[in-house]
Design a protein around this motif. Structure first.
Motif, PDB file in Angstrom:
ATOM      1  N   LEU A  17      11.138 -17.898   1.078  1.00  0.00           N
ATOM      2  CA  LEU A  17      11.132 -19.027   2.004  1.00  0.00           C
ATOM      3  C   LEU A  17       9.703 -19.506   2.260  1.00  0.00           C
ATOM      4  N   MET A  18       8.780 -18.532   2.418  1.00  0.00           N
ATOM      5  CA  MET A  18       7.391 -18.884   2.683  1.00  0.00           C
ATOM      6  C   MET A  18       6.796 -19.638   1.509  1.00  0.00           C
ATOM      7  N   ASN A  19       7.102 -19.178   0.311  1.00  0.00           N
ATOM      8  CA  ASN A  19       6.595 -19.874  -0.877  1.00  0.00           C
ATOM      9  C   ASN A  19       7.116 -21.297  -0.937  1.00  0.00           C
ATOM     10  N   PHE A  20       8.392 -21.446  -0.617  1.00  0.00           N
ATOM     11  CA  PHE A  20       8.999 -22.777  -0.651  1.00  0.00           C
ATOM     12  C   PHE A  20       8.326 -23.704   0.362  1.00  0.00           C
ATOM     13  N   ILE A  21       8.175 -23.209   1.597  1.00  0.00           N
ATOM     14  CA  ILE A  21       7.560 -24.047   2.630  1.00  0.00           C
ATOM     15  C   ILE A  21       6.125 -24.381   2.263  1.00  0.00           C
ATOM     16  N   ASN A  86      14.590  -8.516  19.061  1.00  0.00           N
ATOM     17  CA  ASN A  86      13.318  -8.375  19.748  1.00  0.00           C
ATOM     18  C   ASN A  86      12.156  -8.846  18.888  1.00  0.00           C
ATOM     19  N   LEU A  87      12.216  -8.453  17.625  1.00  0.00           N
ATOM     20  CA  LEU A  87      11.138  -8.844  16.709  1.00  0.00           C
ATOM     21  C   LEU A  87      11.089 -10.358  16.568  1.00  0.00           C
ATOM     22  N   ILE A  88      12.279 -10.977  16.500  1.00  0.00           N
ATOM     23  CA  ILE A  88      12.321 -12.431  16.338  1.00  0.00           C
ATOM     24  C   ILE A  88      11.701 -13.114  17.555  1.00  0.00           C
ATOM     25  N   SER A  89      12.135 -12.705  18.770  1.00  0.00           N
ATOM     26  CA  SER A  89      11.594 -13.400  19.943  1.00  0.00           C
ATOM     27  C   SER A  89      10.103 -13.124  20.109  1.00  0.00           C
ATOM     28  N   LYS A  90       9.682 -11.927  19.714  1.00  0.00           N
ATOM     29  CA  LYS A  90       8.257 -11.609  19.752  1.00  0.00           C
ATOM     30  C   LYS A  90       7.471 -12.545  18.836  1.00  0.00           C
ATOM     31  N   SER A  91       8.055 -12.906  17.694  1.00  0.00           N
ATOM     32  CA  SER A  91       7.343 -13.753  16.734  1.00  0.00           C
ATOM     33  C   SER A  91       7.381 -15.224  17.119  1.00  0.00           C
ATOM     34  N   VAL A  92       8.387 -15.610  17.915  1.00  0.00           N
ATOM     35  CA  VAL A  92       8.486 -17.018  18.309  1.00  0.00           C
ATOM     36  C   VAL A  92       7.512 -17.331  19.457  1.00  0.00           C
ATOM     37  N   ALA A  93       7.271 -16.333  20.311  1.00  0.00           N
ATOM     38  CA  ALA A  93       6.520 -16.577  21.552  1.00  0.00           C
ATOM     39  C   ALA A  93       5.145 -17.235  21.367  1.00  0.00           C
ATOM     40  N   TYR A 212       5.709 -26.146  10.015  1.00  0.00           N
ATOM     41  CA  TYR A 212       4.570 -25.308  10.410  1.00  0.00           C
ATOM     42  C   TYR A 212       5.053 -24.107  11.217  1.00  0.00           C
ATOM     43  N   CYS A 213       5.947 -24.388  12.180  1.00  0.00           N
ATOM     44  CA  CYS A 213       6.513 -23.310  13.001  1.00  0.00           C
ATOM     45  C   CYS A 213       7.191 -22.267  12.136  1.00  0.00           C
ATOM     46  N   ALA A 214       8.017 -22.743  11.194  1.00  0.00           N
ATOM     47  CA  ALA A 214       8.761 -21.818  10.339  1.00  0.00           C
ATOM     48  C   ALA A 214       7.796 -20.921   9.568  1.00  0.00           C
ATOM     49  N   LEU A 215       6.728 -21.534   9.061  1.00  0.00           N
ATOM     50  CA  LEU A 215       5.750 -20.787   8.274  1.00  0.00           C
ATOM     51  C   LEU A 215       5.075 -19.697   9.114  1.00  0.00           C
ATOM     52  N   PHE A 217       6.076 -18.497  11.950  1.00  0.00           N
ATOM     53  CA  PHE A 217       7.075 -17.538  12.400  1.00  0.00           C
ATOM     54  C   PHE A 217       7.339 -16.483  11.331  1.00  0.00           C
ATOM     55  N   LEU A 218       7.515 -16.941  10.088  1.00  0.00           N
ATOM     56  CA  LEU A 218       7.830 -15.987   9.014  1.00  0.00           C
ATOM     57  C   LEU A 218       6.682 -15.002   8.810  1.00  0.00           C
ATOM     58  N   MET A 219       5.436 -15.517   8.878  1.00  0.00           N
ATOM     59  CA  MET A 219       4.270 -14.630   8.722  1.00  0.00           C
ATOM     60  C   MET A 219       4.277 -13.562   9.807  1.00  0.00           C
ATOM     61  N   LYS A 220       4.489 -14.019  11.043  1.00  0.00           N
ATOM     62  CA  LYS A 220       4.439 -13.109  12.179  1.00  0.00           C
ATOM     63  C   LYS A 220       5.581 -12.090  12.109  1.00  0.00           C
ATOM     64  N   TYR A 221       6.752 -12.599  11.732  1.00  0.00           N
ATOM     65  CA  TYR A 221       7.935 -11.746  11.637  1.00  0.00           C
ATOM     66  C   TYR A 221       7.721 -10.661  10.583  1.00  0.00           C
ATOM     67  N   LYS A 222       7.129 -11.072   9.480  1.00  0.00           N
ATOM     68  CA  LYS A 222       6.839 -10.119   8.401  1.00  0.00           C
ATOM     69  C   LYS A 222       5.903  -9.029   8.913  1.00  0.00           C
ATOM     70  N   THR A 223       4.866  -9.457   9.629  1.00  0.00           N
ATOM     71  CA  THR A 223       3.915  -8.482  10.176  1.00  0.00           C
ATOM     72  C   THR A 223       4.617  -7.484  11.089  1.00  0.00           C
ATOM     73  N   GLU A 224       5.518  -8.002  11.933  1.00  0.00           N
ATOM     74  CA  GLU A 224       6.220  -7.120  12.862  1.00  0.00           C
ATOM     75  C   GLU A 224       7.071  -6.104  12.105  1.00  0.00           C
ATOM     76  N   ILE A 225       7.729  -6.558  11.047  1.00  0.00           N
ATOM     77  CA  ILE A 225       8.562  -5.642  10.256  1.00  0.00           C
ATOM     78  C   ILE A 225       7.699  -4.562   9.614  1.00  0.00           C
ATOM     79  N   ILE A 226       6.561  -5.003   9.059  1.00  0.00           N
ATOM     80  CA  ILE A 226       5.662  -4.037   8.430  1.00  0.00           C
ATOM     81  C   ILE A 226       5.198  -3.002   9.456  1.00  0.00           C
ATOM     82  N   ARG A 227       4.897  -3.494  10.657  1.00  0.00           N
ATOM     83  CA  ARG A 227       4.418  -2.591  11.708  1.00  0.00           C
ATOM     84  C   ARG A 227       5.475  -1.518  12.011  1.00  0.00           C
ATOM     85  N   ILE A 228       6.734  -1.964  12.104  1.00  0.00           N
ATOM     86  CA  ILE A 228       7.817  -1.011  12.398  1.00  0.00           C
ATOM     87  C   ILE A 228       7.990  -0.003  11.271  1.00  0.00           C
TER      88      ILE A 228
END
Lengths: 236, 142
Positions: A17-21, A86-93, A212-215, A217-228
């Motif tokens: 998705l990130m590549n596409f955006i 939780n991860l999603i809302s954390k990345s949207v904030a 821009y938001c989607a991009l 968001f995806l970066m942040k979400y990815k980071t959160e997943i990696i952290r977990i």
């Protein structure tokens, strides 16, 4: 069902998705800016300062939408305890905070030439500041509280309380006399008091900011997943 | 079907939400006078107690053909199509200030019909359109 949205499965989809955006973002951005800054006509009253609207209005929409999203996810986390939400809302904030700030700043820049003042404590502007404070509280509670479960609970509570502010922002211009003008676009009956030659760039710019938001968001979400994932490895 | 604990949580959450919505509603209801950014001429006419020494804001439409400018001050009539209020102001008005457009004035009431402003703000309406459509710019330029 829950397996489908599990963090590990979604990982490669994020990449795609990130590549596409990334591939379409700059094209859409340039088209949007060309329409907003060059092709669209100036306003009959405001002149060229109407162009601020093309950033201001989408920013305000996104700031409201993302807080609503965070609050609904918070209610669900409160009831269901799904970590992923939780991860999603954390990345949207952070995005919501950014766009609330942008809406306030661009509004202020527009207010000076139009109203004759940078700022007025009317209902719409004040409730937007309250929204900004809710975003700040939400993010601070996630950052400052060390215990993760507790941080999630406190932030969810803040988001749920802040949800009450959203309809207040939306209807502030109808309920009270404000300096801010009433809404121009009524989604319910599809009418708009913005001329189509200005509505089109507005929607284009909304699309740009959403991408821009989607991009981000995806970066942040990815980071959160990696952290977990990292944490789990450490525990083993 | 639902676990007892979850049921309890749903009850708690809905009670909490209902309670906070009601309290916010009551707070806003009692603060209505402070939340209103400006008063309309009708509200001024109907209100019983007016503090003539306190700064207030009034707002409405600038009545057509009512703007009088001389070397000292600018005078115009603010209307909400039911009642009117004469406003006098010394100073520079915003660019968007014009007849049949919204205006907000900050200042003091002399009496229920006369308002002395020390700040004028133009209120923009929700309409956006290109100048060709309106033809207003041409008329203004004459």
């Amino acid at each position: 069902m829950i397996n489908l949205i599990s963090p590990s499965k979604i990982f490669k989809w994020i990449e795609r998705l990130m590549n596409f955006i990334n591939s379409i973002f700059f094209v859409v951005l340039i088209i949007g800016l060309t329409f907003a800054l060059l092709i669209s006509p100036p306003d009959y009253l405001q002149g060229d300062s109407v162009r601020i609207m093309y950033v201001h209005v989408p920013s305000a929409w996104i700031s409201l939408a993302s807080f609503t999203c965070i609050a609904i996810l918070s209610i669900l986390t409160f009831l269901l305890k799904i970590k992923n939400l939780n991860l999603i809302s954390k990345s949207v904030a952070p995005l919501g905070l950014l766009f609330t700030f942008l809406a306030i700043v661009t509004g202020s820049l527009w207010g000076k030439p139009t109203w004759g003042t940078w700022w007025a404590w009317d209902a719409r502007l004040t409730s937007m500041v309250v929204l900004l404070m809710f975003y700040v509280m939400y993010i601070l509670s996630l950052k400052l509280i060390k215990d993760e479960d507790k941080a999630n609970q406190v932030s969810a509570l803040i988001a749920i309380v802040g949800l009450i502010n959203i309809p207040i922002i939306k209807f502030s211009v109808d309920w009270w006399s404000t300096l801010h003008q009433p809404q121009s676009i009524n989604i319910l009956n599809g009418s708009s008091s913005i001329h189509s030659s200005m509505l089109f760039p507005l929607i284009l710019m909304l699309l740009v900011l959403l991408l821009y938001c989607a991009l981000i968001f995806l970066m942040k979400y990815k980071t959160e997943i990696i952290r977990i994932k990292k944490k789990n490895v450490k525990r083993l | 079907m639902l676990v007892k604990k979850k049921k309890k949580k749903i009850y708690f959450l809905s009670l909490f939400l209902i309670f906070s919505i009601i309290s916010v509603f009551l707070i806003l209801k009692s603060l209505t006078n402070n939340i209103l950014y400006f008063k309309s001429p009708t509200e001024i006419k109907l209100s019983d107690e007016i503090n003539f020494n306190k700064k207030i804001r009034i707002g409405g439409m600038v009545k057509k053909d009512s703007i009088l400018i001389d070397s000292k001050e600018i005078k115009f009539i603010v209307t909400d199509f039911k009642n009117e209020l004469i406003v006098s102001y010394k100073g520079v008005v915003p660019n968007l200030f014009s007849e049949e457009k919204g205006v907000v004035a900050e200042g003091k009431l002399k009496d229920k019909k006369f308002f002395v402003a020390d700040r004028i703000l133009a209120k923009h309406d929700e309409k956006y359109m290109p100048p060709e459509l309106q033809g207003i710019l041409k008329q203004d330029a004459k």
